[in-house]
Structures are given as structure tokens and as C-alpha cells.
Design a protein around this motif. Structure first.
Motif, mmCIF file in Angstrom:
data_model
loop_
_atom_site.group_PDB
_atom_site.id
_atom_site.type_symbol
_atom_site.label_atom_id
_atom_site.label_comp_id
_atom_site.label_asym_id
_atom_site.label_seq_id
_atom_site.Cartn_x
_atom_site.Cartn_y
_atom_site.Cartn_z
ATOM 1 N N ARG A 24 0.820 -1.207 0.000
ATOM 2 C CA ARG A 24 0.000 0.000 0.000
ATOM 3 C C ARG A 24 0.863 1.271 0.000
ATOM 4 O O ARG A 24 0.691 2.157 0.829
ATOM 5 N N HIS A 25 1.802 1.319 -0.948
ATOM 6 C CA HIS A 25 2.610 2.524 -1.094
ATOM 7 C C HIS A 25 2.798 2.845 -2.564
ATOM 8 O O HIS A 25 2.575 2.011 -3.438
ATOM 9 N N LEU A 26 3.209 4.080 -2.810
ATOM 10 C CA LEU A 26 3.449 4.552 -4.169
ATOM 11 C C LEU A 26 4.947 4.485 -4.451
ATOM 12 O O LEU A 26 5.760 4.440 -3.538
ATOM 13 N N VAL A 27 5.301 4.495 -5.727
ATOM 14 C CA VAL A 27 6.703 4.416 -6.125
ATOM 15 C C VAL A 27 6.964 5.500 -7.175
ATOM 16 O O VAL A 27 6.087 5.798 -7.990
ATOM 17 N N THR A 28 8.134 6.100 -7.125
ATOM 18 C CA THR A 28 8.450 7.161 -8.093
ATOM 19 C C THR A 28 8.968 6.560 -9.401
ATOM 20 O O THR A 28 9.480 5.439 -9.430
ATOM 21 N N TYR A 29 8.842 7.352 -10.454
ATOM 22 C CA TYR A 29 9.387 6.944 -11.742
ATOM 23 C C TYR A 29 10.876 6.634 -11.603
ATOM 24 O O TYR A 29 11.358 5.616 -12.089
ATOM 25 N N GLU A 61 -11.299 -3.789 -17.419
ATOM 26 C CA GLU A 61 -12.149 -3.089 -16.435
ATOM 27 C C GLU A 61 -11.613 -3.216 -15.017
ATOM 28 O O GLU A 61 -12.354 -3.388 -14.057
ATOM 29 N N ARG A 62 -10.274 -3.120 -14.896
ATOM 30 C CA ARG A 62 -9.613 -3.155 -13.591
ATOM 31 C C ARG A 62 -9.110 -1.764 -13.240
ATOM 32 O O ARG A 62 -8.875 -0.940 -14.129
ATOM 33 N N PRO A 63 -8.883 -1.502 -11.951
ATOM 34 C CA PRO A 63 -8.209 -0.256 -11.561
ATOM 35 C C PRO A 63 -6.822 -0.215 -12.204
ATOM 36 O O PRO A 63 -6.194 -1.258 -12.417
ATOM 37 N N LEU A 64 -6.342 0.977 -12.497
ATOM 38 C CA LEU A 64 -5.101 1.163 -13.240
ATOM 39 C C LEU A 64 -3.880 1.114 -12.335
ATOM 40 O O LEU A 64 -3.601 2.065 -11.600
ATOM 41 N N ARG A 65 -3.133 0.028 -12.419
ATOM 42 C CA ARG A 65 -1.933 -0.134 -11.583
ATOM 43 C C ARG A 65 -0.902 0.951 -11.839
ATOM 44 O O ARG A 65 -0.121 1.293 -10.955
ATOM 45 N N SER A 66 -0.902 1.510 -13.032
ATOM 46 C CA SER A 66 0.078 2.558 -13.339
ATOM 47 C C SER A 66 -0.144 3.804 -12.473
ATOM 48 O O SER A 66 0.753 4.640 -12.364
ATOM 49 N N ALA A 67 -1.289 3.912 -11.810
ATOM 50 C CA ALA A 67 -1.547 5.039 -10.900
ATOM 51 C C ALA A 67 -0.619 5.010 -9.695
ATOM 52 O O ALA A 67 -0.460 6.027 -9.010
ATOM 53 N N LEU A 68 0.015 3.867 -9.430
ATOM 54 C CA LEU A 68 0.917 3.756 -8.280
ATOM 55 C C LEU A 68 2.258 4.445 -8.513
ATOM 56 O O LEU A 68 3.047 4.594 -7.591
#
Length: 121
Positions: A24-29, A61-68
Motif C-alpha cells: 500500500r505505497h506509491l513508487v516514483t518513476y 475493467e480493472r483499476p489502473l496499476r500505473s496510478a501507483l
């Protein structure tokens, strides 16, 4: 110019995003480029891969993983290209740097955290 990601980098990208989702965390480019050891032009390769993944998730029709994946900037939002991509996919409409974008992104991230994606072969 067309850019492609090598299969091992694609699999590693999916693994990194799955780890981020489960933790449950985000990651930078930048962190992704370094972890995946992407060859030049690394940012273009990563952006193309994330857009492809967004299209695959949208089609299923899934949530977009690239949003992380987010920018290191103070906004803590994805780059403008992400919002342009999700607008093309019909998932978001509006300026990429406003309150609506931040609100939509937060909602999409929450959806990604809650979704149980199928295992990657």
C-alpha cells in the motif's frame, strides 16, 4: 519513435507494482527506473510500458496499476502524460494538475490497493 520494454523488465515492472500494491505505497518513476535497471531512453521506455499496462487494465475493467507510479515533485502525482493517457482511455477528464486530478488519482490508488489482480504467468 516506438519504444519497447524487454520481457524481463516487463515482468519485473509488474512485480514491483504488485509489491507496492500489497504494501500500500506509491513508487516514483526514478525509483522504478533504478530498480528495473532500464536502459536508455529509460523514461520513455517506462512511460510506454505504464501506458500499455493502463490500456490492458482499462480493457479488463480493472483499476489502473500505473496510478501507483508518481513524480518526485511536491505534487506527488503522476506526470502529465499519465493523465493524458487515462483521458484517452475514458477514465478521467480535466486538467492534469488540478484538484480534480489529485482527487481522481487518490480514488484510483485506493481502488488499486483494494483490487486482487490475477497472477502474472
Amino acid at each position: 519513435m516506438s519504444v519497447r520494454i524487454a520481457r524481463q523488465h516487463w515482468q519485473a515492472l509488474l512485480g514491483e507494482l504488485d509489491d507496492a500494491r500489497r504494501q500500500r505505497h506509491l513508487v516514483t518513476y526514478r525509483a522504478l527506473i533504478e530498480r528495473l535497471q532500464l536502459p536508455p531512453p529509460a523514461m520513455q521506455v517506462l512511460a510506454a510500458a505504464l501506458e500499455h499496462l493502463a490500456a490492458l487494465d482499462a480493457r479488463a475493467e480493472r483499476p489502473l496499476r500505473s496510478a501507483l507510479v508518481i513524480s518526485q515533485s511536491a505534487s506527488r502525482l503522476p506526470r502529465t502524460g499519465f493523465f493524458e493517457c487515462v483521458e484517452r482511455l475514458g477514465r478521467f477528464s480535466g486538467p492534469p494538475d488540478g484538484i480534480a486530478a489529485a482527487s481522481w488519482h487518490a480514488s484510483e490508488v485506493a481502488r488499486v490497493f483494494e483490487f486482487d489482480y490475477p497472477e502474472v504467468p
